[in-house]
Design a protein around this motif. Structure first.
Motif, PDB file in Angstrom:
ATOM      1  N   UNK A  86     -16.439 -68.502  12.992  1.00 46.37           N
ATOM      2  CA  UNK A  86     -16.338 -67.895  11.668  1.00 46.37           C
ATOM      3  C   UNK A  86     -16.582 -66.397  11.753  1.00 46.37           C
ATOM      4  N   UNK A  87     -15.723 -65.635  11.111  1.00 46.05           N
ATOM      5  CA  UNK A  87     -15.849 -64.185  11.115  1.00 46.05           C
ATOM      6  C   UNK A  87     -15.102 -63.502  12.239  1.00 46.05           C
ATOM      7  N   UNK A  88     -14.657 -64.252  13.247  1.00 54.28           N
ATOM      8  CA  UNK A  88     -13.905 -63.665  14.352  1.00 54.28           C
ATOM      9  C   UNK A  88     -12.421 -63.591  14.007  1.00 54.28           C
ATOM     10  N   UNK A  89     -11.758 -62.565  14.537  1.00 48.84           N
ATOM     11  CA  UNK A  89     -10.318 -62.389  14.352  1.00 48.84           C
ATOM     12  C   UNK A  89      -9.699 -62.056  15.696  1.00 48.84           C
ATOM     13  N   UNK A  90      -8.669 -62.797  16.068  1.00 42.85           N
ATOM     14  CA  UNK A  90      -7.957 -62.561  17.319  1.00 42.85           C
ATOM     15  C   UNK A  90      -6.514 -62.242  16.988  1.00 42.85           C
ATOM     16  N   UNK A  91      -5.991 -61.170  17.582  1.00 46.54           N
ATOM     17  CA  UNK A  91      -4.603 -60.760  17.337  1.00 46.54           C
ATOM     18  C   UNK A  91      -3.874 -60.620  18.664  1.00 46.54           C
ATOM     19  N   UNK A  92      -2.857 -61.424  18.867  1.00 50.22           N
ATOM     20  CA  UNK A  92      -1.999 -61.334  20.053  1.00 50.22           C
ATOM     21  C   UNK A  92      -0.800 -60.465  19.692  1.00 50.22           C
ATOM     22  N   UNK A  93      -0.946 -59.173  19.932  1.00 49.72           N
ATOM     23  CA  UNK A  93       0.122 -58.248  19.574  1.00 49.72           C
ATOM     24  C   UNK A  93       1.272 -58.370  20.572  1.00 49.72           C
ATOM     25  N   UNK A  94       2.486 -58.571  20.067  1.00 44.86           N
ATOM     26  CA  UNK A  94       3.650 -58.691  20.918  1.00 44.86           C
ATOM     27  C   UNK A  94       3.613 -59.902  21.834  1.00 44.86           C
ATOM     28  N   UNK A  95       2.899 -60.938  21.436  1.00 42.43           N
ATOM     29  CA  UNK A  95       2.698 -62.080  22.334  1.00 42.43           C
ATOM     30  C   UNK A  95       2.555 -63.373  21.544  1.00 42.43           C
ATOM     31  N   UNK A  96       2.784 -64.482  22.252  1.00 45.37           N
ATOM     32  CA  UNK A  96       2.355 -65.789  21.748  1.00 45.37           C
ATOM     33  C   UNK A  96       0.852 -65.910  21.983  1.00 45.37           C
ATOM     34  N   UNK A  97       0.218 -66.793  21.240  1.00 44.74           N
ATOM     35  CA  UNK A  97      -1.217 -67.009  21.364  1.00 44.74           C
ATOM     36  C   UNK A  97      -1.475 -68.481  21.650  1.00 44.74           C
ATOM     37  N   UNK A  98      -2.183 -68.758  22.743  1.00 47.29           N
ATOM     38  CA  UNK A  98      -2.584 -70.119  23.107  1.00 47.29           C
ATOM     39  C   UNK A  98      -4.102 -70.195  23.050  1.00 47.29           C
ATOM     40  N   UNK A  99      -4.615 -71.165  22.308  1.00 49.99           N
ATOM     41  CA  UNK A  99      -6.054 -71.362  22.182  1.00 49.99           C
ATOM     42  C   UNK A  99      -6.360 -72.799  22.579  1.00 49.99           C
ATOM     43  N   UNK A 100      -7.278 -72.970  23.520  1.00 47.10           N
ATOM     44  CA  UNK A 100      -7.576 -74.307  24.037  1.00 47.10           C
ATOM     45  C   UNK A 100      -8.831 -74.904  23.416  1.00 47.10           C
ATOM     46  N   UNK A 101      -9.402 -74.224  22.428  1.00 44.17           N
ATOM     47  CA  UNK A 101     -10.602 -74.712  21.744  1.00 44.17           C
ATOM     48  C   UNK A 101     -10.398 -74.560  20.238  1.00 44.17           C
ATOM     49  N   UNK A 102     -11.372 -75.033  19.473  1.00 49.19           N
ATOM     50  CA  UNK A 102     -11.219 -75.076  18.018  1.00 49.19           C
ATOM     51  C   UNK A 102     -11.209 -73.684  17.402  1.00 49.19           C
ATOM     52  N   UNK A 103     -10.437 -73.553  16.342  1.00 51.87           N
ATOM     53  CA  UNK A 103     -10.480 -72.372  15.469  1.00 51.87           C
ATOM     54  C   UNK A 103     -11.257 -72.794  14.225  1.00 51.87           C
ATOM     55  N   UNK A 104     -12.481 -72.303  14.083  1.00 53.96           N
ATOM     56  CA  UNK A 104     -13.380 -72.801  13.055  1.00 53.96           C
ATOM     57  C   UNK A 104     -13.104 -72.183  11.691  1.00 53.96           C
TER      58      UNK A 104
ATOM     59  N   UNK B 106       6.997 -61.564  23.849  1.00 57.68           N
ATOM     60  CA  UNK B 106       7.551 -61.871  25.167  1.00 57.68           C
ATOM     61  C   UNK B 106       6.443 -62.222  26.137  1.00 57.68           C
ATOM     62  N   UNK B 107       5.189 -62.052  25.730  1.00 55.71           N
ATOM     63  CA  UNK B 107       4.036 -62.323  26.575  1.00 55.71           C
ATOM     64  C   UNK B 107       3.185 -63.416  25.941  1.00 55.71           C
ATOM     65  N   UNK B 108       2.093 -63.746  26.616  1.00 54.92           N
ATOM     66  CA  UNK B 108       1.204 -64.806  26.121  1.00 54.92           C
ATOM     67  C   UNK B 108      -0.242 -64.384  26.295  1.00 54.92           C
ATOM     68  N   UNK B 109      -1.042 -64.586  25.248  1.00 54.28           N
ATOM     69  CA  UNK B 109      -2.490 -64.416  25.326  1.00 54.28           C
ATOM     70  C   UNK B 109      -3.120 -65.803  25.305  1.00 54.28           C
ATOM     71  N   UNK B 110      -4.066 -66.039  26.208  1.00 52.64           N
ATOM     72  CA  UNK B 110      -4.740 -67.338  26.282  1.00 52.64           C
ATOM     73  C   UNK B 110      -6.221 -67.150  25.981  1.00 52.64           C
ATOM     74  N   UNK B 111      -6.743 -67.969  25.069  1.00 52.94           N
ATOM     75  CA  UNK B 111      -8.155 -67.934  24.697  1.00 52.94           C
ATOM     76  C   UNK B 111      -8.740 -69.307  24.999  1.00 52.94           C
ATOM     77  N   UNK B 112      -9.789 -69.342  25.813  1.00 55.77           N
ATOM     78  CA  UNK B 112     -10.371 -70.620  26.243  1.00 55.77           C
ATOM     79  C   UNK B 112     -11.669 -70.971  25.527  1.00 55.77           C
ATOM     80  N   UNK B 113     -12.105 -70.141  24.595  1.00 58.24           N
ATOM     81  CA  UNK B 113     -13.363 -70.394  23.884  1.00 58.24           C
ATOM     82  C   UNK B 113     -13.102 -70.632  22.406  1.00 58.24           C
ATOM     83  N   UNK B 114     -14.015 -71.347  21.724  1.00 55.42           N
ATOM     84  CA  UNK B 114     -13.848 -71.534  20.283  1.00 55.42           C
ATOM     85  C   UNK B 114     -13.811 -70.188  19.555  1.00 55.42           C
ATOM     86  N   UNK B 115     -13.013 -70.129  18.520  1.00 55.25           N
ATOM     87  CA  UNK B 115     -12.955 -68.945  17.658  1.00 55.25           C
ATOM     88  C   UNK B 115     -13.842 -69.239  16.458  1.00 55.25           C
TER      89      UNK B 115
END
Length: 267
Positions: A166-184, A155-164
């Protein structure tokens, strides 16, 4: 020489990680191994040493004894690290703990004998889906209410403005996830809702992690290592469909099939 009182040799904090659930429908090792071979296609890098919860809730009530050491060893051979068991019966508790596994959620109450039914036919003996596991030790508070309640989707949204990276993990618990940069490559992004990537997707993307089959993945350039909706996976060792490679793509779940469709602007 005195040590700083603010520097602690060890700290214990609450931490939540994402694991996969290995949903067992059989306990015969030969059957499970064959199912894993078929699932992975013999690719030793299909999984990446993920934490794994063994879910035995789908087993028949009269299933044979479970060899926990053999099951965990089999999963380890496919780079799945078993850490806990879900839907275990109370009489299994001591044996599970003796093999270094934890119990995820409440123990399963035994079903009344009169209600025992033959298991419905299934197409696979082992199924994998995304799951969430609390792994850190802290002043104990049983968090079982969410397991019994109906699934709550994003019901919520997490926004990430930086590249993700290698080796990084992002979890948007209970939310949509918006990423404005590359996921490598080598990165992993997870959301209980949908995932929107306004850049190339080169790593792994897992949407609907809490079981939302309506979740989708959107990217402006499809170059993923793996995509998943509500636990159903698709990998791309053999390449992408010619019309989807490096193209704006949406990923959705149709039945038990992961489909990749073009993103088209409305007329």
């Amino acid at each position: 020489m005195s040590k700083s009182s603010s520097r602690k040799p060890i700290e214990i904090k609450i931490s939540t990680v994402v694991a996969v659930s290995a949903i067992l429908r059989e306990v015969d090792l030969g059957v499970l191994d064959a199912a894993m071979q078929e699932m992975t296609g013999g690719n030793v890098d299909f999984f990446d040493d993920e934490f794994t919860v063994i879910d035995i809730g789908a087993l028949a009530a009269t299933h044979p004894p479970i060899d926990w050491h053999a099951i965990t060893t089999l999963l380890k051979a496919y780079r799945l690290n078993a850490v806990a068991v879900r839907n275990a019966a109370p009489e299994m508790e001591a044996d599970i703990l003796a093999h270094g596994l934890s119990l995820d959620g409440p123990l399963k109450a035994p079903a009344p004998a009169a209600e025992a039914k033959a298991p419905a036919p299934v197409q696979a003996e082992i199924e994998l889906e995304a799951a969430e596991v609390a792994v850190a030790v802290a002043p104990a508070v049983q968090q079982t209410a969410h397991a019994a309640a109906p699934a709550q989707f994003a019901a919520n949204t997490m926004i990430v403005d930086m590249p993700v990276r290698a080796g990084q993990r992002i979890y948007a618990r209970g939310a949509d996830l918006i990423i404005t940069a590359a996921v490598n490559s080598g990165a992993e992004v997870i959301a209980d809702g949908s995932i929107h990537i306004y850049a190339p997707l080169r790593g792994r993307a897992l949407a609907g992690a809490s079981g939302n089959t309506e979740a989708r993945i959107f990217t402006l350039s499809m170059e993923a290592e793996l995509v998943s909706i509500a636990g159903m996976y698709r990998t791309f060792e053999d390449g992408f469909p010619a019309d989807r490679k490096q193209q704006a793509t949406q990923v959705r779940l149709i039945g038990n099939r992961i489909d990749m469709l073009p993103i088209k602007a409305a007329a």
